[in-house]
Design an enzyme around this catalytic site. Structure first.
Site, PDB file in Angstrom:
ATOM      1  N   PRO A 194       0.822  -1.220   0.000  1.00 14.25           N
ATOM      2  CA  PRO A 194       0.000   0.000   0.000  1.00 14.25           C
ATOM      3  C   PRO A 194       0.848   1.259   0.000  1.00 14.25           C
ATOM      4  O   PRO A 194       1.963   1.276   0.520  1.00 14.25           O
ATOM      5  CB  PRO A 194      -0.796  -0.119   1.303  1.00 14.25           C
ATOM      6  CG  PRO A 194       0.055  -0.981   2.198  1.00 14.25           C
ATOM      7  CD  PRO A 194       0.733  -1.959   1.269  1.00 14.25           C
ATOM      8  N   ASP A 195       0.313   2.327  -0.616  1.00 13.60           N
ATOM      9  CA  ASP A 195       0.982   3.621  -0.500  1.00 13.60           C
ATOM     10  C   ASP A 195       0.601   4.237   0.839  1.00 13.60           C
ATOM     11  O   ASP A 195       0.030   3.578   1.700  1.00 13.60           O
ATOM     12  CB  ASP A 195       0.646   4.529  -1.685  1.00 13.60           C
ATOM     13  CG  ASP A 195      -0.830   4.889  -1.745  1.00 13.60           C
ATOM     14  OD1 ASP A 195      -1.574   4.560  -0.802  1.00 13.60           O
ATOM     15  OD2 ASP A 195      -1.239   5.510  -2.737  1.00 13.60           O
ATOM     16  N   PHE A 196       0.918   5.510   1.024  1.00 11.71           N
ATOM     17  CA  PHE A 196       0.717   6.098   2.345  1.00 11.71           C
ATOM     18  C   PHE A 196      -0.537   6.953   2.460  1.00 11.71           C
ATOM     19  O   PHE A 196      -1.236   6.898   3.464  1.00 11.71           O
ATOM     20  CB  PHE A 196       1.952   6.933   2.737  1.00 11.71           C
ATOM     21  CG  PHE A 196       3.131   6.079   3.111  1.00 11.71           C
ATOM     22  CD1 PHE A 196       3.368   5.743   4.420  1.00 11.71           C
ATOM     23  CD2 PHE A 196       3.980   5.597   2.128  1.00 11.71           C
ATOM     24  CE1 PHE A 196       4.442   4.939   4.780  1.00 11.71           C
ATOM     25  CE2 PHE A 196       5.058   4.789   2.464  1.00 11.71           C
ATOM     26  CZ  PHE A 196       5.287   4.462   3.790  1.00 11.71           C
ATOM     27  N   ARG A 197      -0.858   7.743   1.432  1.00  8.91           N
ATOM     28  CA  ARG A 197      -1.871   8.780   1.605  1.00  8.91           C
ATOM     29  C   ARG A 197      -3.181   8.544   0.867  1.00  8.91           C
ATOM     30  O   ARG A 197      -4.081   9.369   0.951  1.00  8.91           O
ATOM     31  CB  ARG A 197      -1.279  10.142   1.204  1.00  8.91           C
ATOM     32  CG  ARG A 197      -0.201  10.618   2.158  1.00  8.91           C
ATOM     33  CD  ARG A 197       0.360  11.971   1.752  1.00  8.91           C
ATOM     34  NE  ARG A 197       1.200  12.535   2.800  1.00  8.91           N
ATOM     35  CZ  ARG A 197       2.472  12.209   2.994  1.00  8.91           C
ATOM     36  NH1 ARG A 197       3.040  11.321   2.197  1.00  8.91           N
ATOM     37  NH2 ARG A 197       3.168  12.762   3.971  1.00  8.91           N
TER      38      ARG A 197
ATOM     39  N   ASN B 220      11.086   4.885  -1.267  1.00 17.01           N
ATOM     40  CA  ASN B 220      10.510   3.631  -0.805  1.00 17.01           C
ATOM     41  C   ASN B 220      11.430   2.883   0.159  1.00 17.01           C
ATOM     42  O   ASN B 220      12.655   2.953   0.051  1.00 17.01           O
ATOM     43  CB  ASN B 220      10.164   2.737  -1.993  1.00 17.01           C
ATOM     44  CG  ASN B 220       9.090   3.364  -2.868  1.00 17.01           C
ATOM     45  OD1 ASN B 220       8.319   4.202  -2.402  1.00 17.01           O
ATOM     46  ND2 ASN B 220       9.032   2.968  -4.125  1.00 17.01           N
TER      47      ASN B 220
ATOM     48  N   ASP C 250      10.844  -0.542   0.737  1.00 14.82           N
ATOM     49  CA  ASP C 250      10.497  -1.951   0.554  1.00 14.82           C
ATOM     50  C   ASP C 250      11.613  -2.806  -0.042  1.00 14.82           C
ATOM     51  O   ASP C 250      11.433  -4.010  -0.226  1.00 14.82           O
ATOM     52  CB  ASP C 250       9.232  -2.081  -0.313  1.00 14.82           C
ATOM     53  CG  ASP C 250       9.328  -1.278  -1.620  1.00 14.82           C
ATOM     54  OD1 ASP C 250      10.414  -1.265  -2.237  1.00 14.82           O
ATOM     55  OD2 ASP C 250       8.310  -0.676  -2.016  1.00 14.82           O
TER      56      ASP C 250
ATOM     57  N   HIS D 182      14.892   7.460   2.277  1.00 14.97           N
ATOM     58  CA  HIS D 182      14.289   7.244   3.592  1.00 14.97           C
ATOM     59  C   HIS D 182      14.733   5.925   4.217  1.00 14.97           C
ATOM     60  O   HIS D 182      14.054   5.405   5.107  1.00 14.97           O
ATOM     61  CB  HIS D 182      12.761   7.285   3.481  1.00 14.97           C
ATOM     62  CG  HIS D 182      12.254   8.606   2.987  1.00 14.97           C
ATOM     63  ND1 HIS D 182      11.037   8.755   2.339  1.00 14.97           N
ATOM     64  CD2 HIS D 182      12.792   9.849   3.042  1.00 14.97           C
ATOM     65  CE1 HIS D 182      10.870  10.020   2.009  1.00 14.97           C
ATOM     66  NE2 HIS D 182      11.921  10.703   2.422  1.00 14.97           N
TER      67      HIS D 182
END
Length: 216
Positions: A34-37, A108, A110, A125
């Site tokens: 899933p993305d964040f927003r 990302n 991941d 990040h």
């Protein structure tokens, strides 16, 4: 209008020799991450499952130090080892294989860039690839703490008995700096960049969001 813009993008990429790609969570959505927003993103999921003062507290270093359980309960859902790269990841790797990728600045966590084989990258990040003890700074691989992550437990450092001896994945949380690598590369890369591609990112998080404005 869309077709015209696509044709213009193709012409630009066909002649560019130093492409900078800024990639975000959107490129991993089709991999099942899933993305964040978005409406079904991480922050919405967190808000529904955990009693947090704010969904972004999940990635706040001060909140994590006091209560790491929500983060690790979430982390098992996106931990590396299950997900496969998407077409966007393979597109970035193809640019690199053709000698046209100057750098991939990925937001990302991941590790799918590593799975794809992208080498010219900056993980802005951080990522789940390694984890470090908050107290003694000992670093371990993601595989070492996989059993604890899978069960939603808090992985503890085996070499220190400090109350902050938590093995935190090496992700940049709110309240932490990006480190010197980002600044060093961005200062060298942007003067050489002849095409900037932003894909899968809302470009809301600084300092990555400032990259387009930093172009000479």
């Amino acid at each position: 209008v869309v077709k015209r813009r696509v044709r213009a993008a193709v012409r630009l990429l066909s002649t560019a020799r130093s492409v900078v790609v800024v990639s975000g969570a959107g490129i991993s959505v089709s991999a099942g991450i899933p993305d964040f927003r978005s409406a079904n993103g991480v922050y919405q999921m967190v808000e529904e499952r955990f009693n947090l003062p704010d969904p972004q507290a999940l990635f706040d270093i001060h909140y994590f130090a006091n209560d790491p359980l929500p983060f690790f309960a979430f982390a098992k859902n996106i931990y590396p080892g299950v997900f496969q790269p998407t077409r966007c990841h393979r597109f970035i790797r193809a640019l690199e294989a053709r000698g046209r990728l100057l750098r991939n600045y990925t937001q990302n966590i991941d590790t799918l860039e590593k799975v794809t084989g992208i080498r010219r990258k900056v993980t802005c990040h951080g990522s789940f690839e390694t984890a470090s003890c908050l107290a003694c700074k000992r670093t371990v691989s993601c595989d070492e703490i996989r059993p604890q992550i899978a069960s939603g437990e808090v992985p503890r450092c085996g070499q220190c008995e400090h109350h902050l001896g938590i093995l935190k994945p090496d992700i940049v949380f709110f309240g932490e700096s990006l480190g010197e690598g980002f600044e060093r590369h961005i200062q060298r890369d942007l003067p050489r960049c002849d095409a900037l591609v932003v894909v899968g990112s809302s470009m809301r998080v600084q300092p990555v969001a400032a990259i387009p404005a930093m172009l000479p």
